[in-house]
Motif scaffolding. Structure first.
Motif, mmCIF file in Angstrom:
data_model
loop_
_atom_site.group_PDB
_atom_site.id
_atom_site.type_symbol
_atom_site.label_atom_id
_atom_site.label_comp_id
_atom_site.label_asym_id
_atom_site.label_seq_id
_atom_site.Cartn_x
_atom_site.Cartn_y
_atom_site.Cartn_z
ATOM 1 N N ALA A 96 84.608 7.698 42.639
ATOM 2 C CA ALA A 96 84.075 7.495 41.341
ATOM 3 C C ALA A 96 82.761 7.716 41.088
ATOM 4 O O ALA A 96 82.558 8.452 39.817
ATOM 5 C CB ALA A 96 84.326 6.030 41.228
ATOM 6 N N GLU A 97 81.773 7.776 41.853
ATOM 7 C CA GLU A 97 80.493 8.257 41.504
ATOM 8 C C GLU A 97 80.337 9.702 41.340
ATOM 9 O O GLU A 97 79.462 9.822 40.304
ATOM 10 C CB GLU A 97 79.425 7.670 42.416
ATOM 11 C CG GLU A 97 79.251 6.096 42.444
ATOM 12 C CD GLU A 97 78.058 5.609 43.121
ATOM 13 O OE1 GLU A 97 77.455 6.132 44.143
ATOM 14 O OE2 GLU A 97 77.864 4.305 43.261
ATOM 15 N N VAL A 113 83.922 14.602 48.205
ATOM 16 C CA VAL A 113 83.657 13.509 49.003
ATOM 17 C C VAL A 113 83.977 13.681 50.533
ATOM 18 O O VAL A 113 83.511 13.407 51.445
ATOM 19 C CB VAL A 113 84.225 12.055 48.405
ATOM 20 C CG1 VAL A 113 83.842 11.137 49.447
ATOM 21 C CG2 VAL A 113 83.458 12.061 47.169
ATOM 22 N N ASP A 114 85.369 14.050 50.759
ATOM 23 C CA ASP A 114 86.030 14.527 51.958
ATOM 24 C C ASP A 114 84.985 15.516 52.470
ATOM 25 O O ASP A 114 85.016 15.260 53.796
ATOM 26 C CB ASP A 114 87.363 14.843 51.875
ATOM 27 C CG ASP A 114 88.167 13.652 51.348
ATOM 28 O OD1 ASP A 114 88.011 12.750 51.718
ATOM 29 O OD2 ASP A 114 89.340 13.974 51.171
ATOM 30 N N ALA A 115 84.739 16.414 51.943
ATOM 31 C CA ALA A 115 83.990 17.549 52.349
ATOM 32 C C ALA A 115 82.471 16.971 52.868
ATOM 33 O O ALA A 115 81.896 17.458 53.959
ATOM 34 C CB ALA A 115 83.809 18.862 51.507
ATOM 35 N N GLN A 162 69.928 20.255 43.206
ATOM 36 C CA GLN A 162 69.807 19.621 41.755
ATOM 37 C C GLN A 162 71.202 19.736 41.307
ATOM 38 O O GLN A 162 71.714 18.586 40.417
ATOM 39 C CB GLN A 162 69.054 20.073 40.684
ATOM 40 C CG GLN A 162 67.389 20.336 41.187
ATOM 41 C CD GLN A 162 66.995 18.820 41.203
ATOM 42 O OE1 GLN A 162 67.294 17.914 40.473
ATOM 43 N NE2 GLN A 162 66.177 18.351 42.343
ATOM 44 N N ASP A 163 72.296 20.555 41.653
ATOM 45 C CA ASP A 163 73.494 20.594 41.012
ATOM 46 C C ASP A 163 74.554 19.889 41.835
ATOM 47 O O ASP A 163 75.824 19.979 41.534
ATOM 48 C CB ASP A 163 74.012 21.989 40.852
ATOM 49 C CG ASP A 163 73.809 22.944 42.113
ATOM 50 O OD1 ASP A 163 73.438 22.375 43.333
ATOM 51 O OD2 ASP A 163 74.279 23.981 42.271
ATOM 52 N N SER A 164 74.148 18.891 42.826
ATOM 53 C CA SER A 164 75.347 18.348 43.670
ATOM 54 C C SER A 164 74.856 16.942 43.832
ATOM 55 O O SER A 164 73.638 16.866 44.374
ATOM 56 C CB SER A 164 75.351 19.133 44.903
ATOM 57 O OG SER A 164 76.436 18.291 45.866
ATOM 58 N N SER A 165 75.528 15.917 43.795
ATOM 59 C CA SER A 165 75.080 14.699 43.694
ATOM 60 C C SER A 165 75.151 14.111 45.203
ATOM 61 O O SER A 165 74.388 13.161 45.796
ATOM 62 C CB SER A 165 75.972 13.804 42.763
ATOM 63 O OG SER A 165 77.162 13.870 43.262
ATOM 64 N N LEU A 166 76.289 14.392 45.906
ATOM 65 C CA LEU A 166 76.541 14.111 47.416
ATOM 66 C C LEU A 166 76.662 15.239 48.448
ATOM 67 O O LEU A 166 76.022 15.095 49.415
ATOM 68 C CB LEU A 166 77.817 13.173 47.309
ATOM 69 C CG LEU A 166 78.206 12.521 48.643
ATOM 70 C CD1 LEU A 166 77.156 11.552 49.226
ATOM 71 C CD2 LEU A 166 79.567 11.847 48.696
ATOM 72 N N LEU A 193 72.724 9.234 41.853
ATOM 73 C CA LEU A 193 73.416 7.794 42.000
ATOM 74 C C LEU A 193 74.186 7.650 43.310
ATOM 75 O O LEU A 193 74.109 6.780 44.459
ATOM 76 C CB LEU A 193 73.908 7.124 40.864
ATOM 77 C CG LEU A 193 73.491 7.260 39.562
ATOM 78 C CD1 LEU A 193 74.196 6.229 38.774
ATOM 79 C CD2 LEU A 193 72.213 6.476 39.986
ATOM 80 N N PRO A 194 74.800 8.868 43.894
ATOM 81 C CA PRO A 194 75.806 8.897 44.996
ATOM 82 C C PRO A 194 74.784 8.796 46.282
ATOM 83 O O PRO A 194 74.887 8.142 47.120
ATOM 84 C CB PRO A 194 76.417 10.008 44.793
ATOM 85 C CG PRO A 194 76.746 10.414 43.614
ATOM 86 C CD PRO A 194 75.437 9.862 43.010
#
Length: 293
Positions: A96-97, A113-115, A162-166, A193-194
């Protein structure tokens, strides 16, 4: 007699803080900044780390080096694998995040997220293997054993993409910490946030406080202090702006830091995980020992 409809419930809003030394302080400056989604809609206020916060994070990381690098490689692998277990348990929250941060569809966010979880597991699995690959028994002309042994560099500052949150965050933090280094990680400025949620995972895992410290805020403001800090031994410039990377590398060179710059496919976090990033945070110690004693 009609019943009065209950008032609509107000959701409990989350307070996003820094993660330093295993605790969640607010920025000492008291500053925060608005984080928005891919459509510029407000998501939350994140703490804006200051120079003092960066110094505190370096201090916490330095205090944790001896215990983390001194732990057995097998134990470090177990500890990091536990983080992956907790990531898996909060998979839906991370999906979700990531969707909100990056504007991805449900299927694409699940893939990201799985990656990230799989990549964390991949690096955790190398904890007790990297020294075998990097180390060697060296032939010498004399009655000696000569061994080269890989050791952690120490405290590493990591500027996340900068272009990837997690996924980008995991891709640059995991290879630094697996071999016994401690880390100060600066999350993506616009998509933090992630990474903050990941700090909650770290706090409830077996990772000792100070091993991974997470700062949010302006990368351009925090990075120069980390690059010039005399107690930081390595810096990853992945998340630095192109026009600032050379200046940061020069500042790091003044105090002999190792500088990681993703200039090749092997060093770029977007590719498959590799030994390259782990090797970047290792020093080689050579040991001589006479034979027959």
């Amino acid at each position: 007699m009609s019943e009065t409809a209950p008032a609509p419930r107000l959701a409990v809003r989350k307070t996003y803080k820094l993660y330093i030394g295993g605790a969640f302080p607010r920025s000492e400056s008291g500053r925060s900044y608005a984080v928005t989604d891919h459509k510029d809609r407000f998501l939350a206020n994140a703490a804006m780390a200051s120079r003092k916060d960066a110094r505190d994070a370096v201090s916490a990381a330095r205090k944790a080096v001896a215990g983390w690098s001194g732990a057995t490689a097998y134990n470090r692998g177990q500890v990091l694998y536990r983080v992956a277990e907790l990531l898996e348990g909060r998979r839906s929250q991370f999906i979700a995040e990531v969707r909100a941060a990056e504007g991805l569809g449900a299927r694409a966010a699940e893939t990201v997220v799985d990656a990230a979880i799989d990549r964390w597991v991949w690096y955790a699995g190398w904890a007790d293997k990297i020294s075998q690959v990097r180390g060697a028994a060296n032939p010498v002309a004399g009655p000696y054993y000569n061994f080269s042994v890989a050791e952690a560099t120490g405290v590493a500052a990591v500027l996340a993409p900068q272009d990837s949150s997690l996924l980008g965050f995991v891709s640059v933090v995991a290879p630094a910490v697996v071999s016994g280094n401690t880390v100060i990680a600066v999350a993506s400025e616009s998509r933090p946030l992630p990474a903050v949620t990941l700090s909650e995972v770290l706090a409830t895992s077996d990772v000792p406080g100070g091993v991974i410290n997470i700062l949010t805020g302006r990368t351009a403001e925090i990075a120069p202090w980390l690059a010039s800090h005399m107690d930081v031994n390595a810096i990853d410039l992945t998340g630095a702006a192109d026009d600032a990377a050379d200046d940061l590398a020069e500042a790091a060179a003044d105090n002999l830091k190792r500088v990681v710059r993703p200039r090749s496919a092997d060093g770029d976090w977007t590719g498959s995980p590799s030994l390259h990033r782990m090797h970047a945070y290792l020093e080689t110690k050579t040991v001589w020992h006479p034979t027959g004693t």
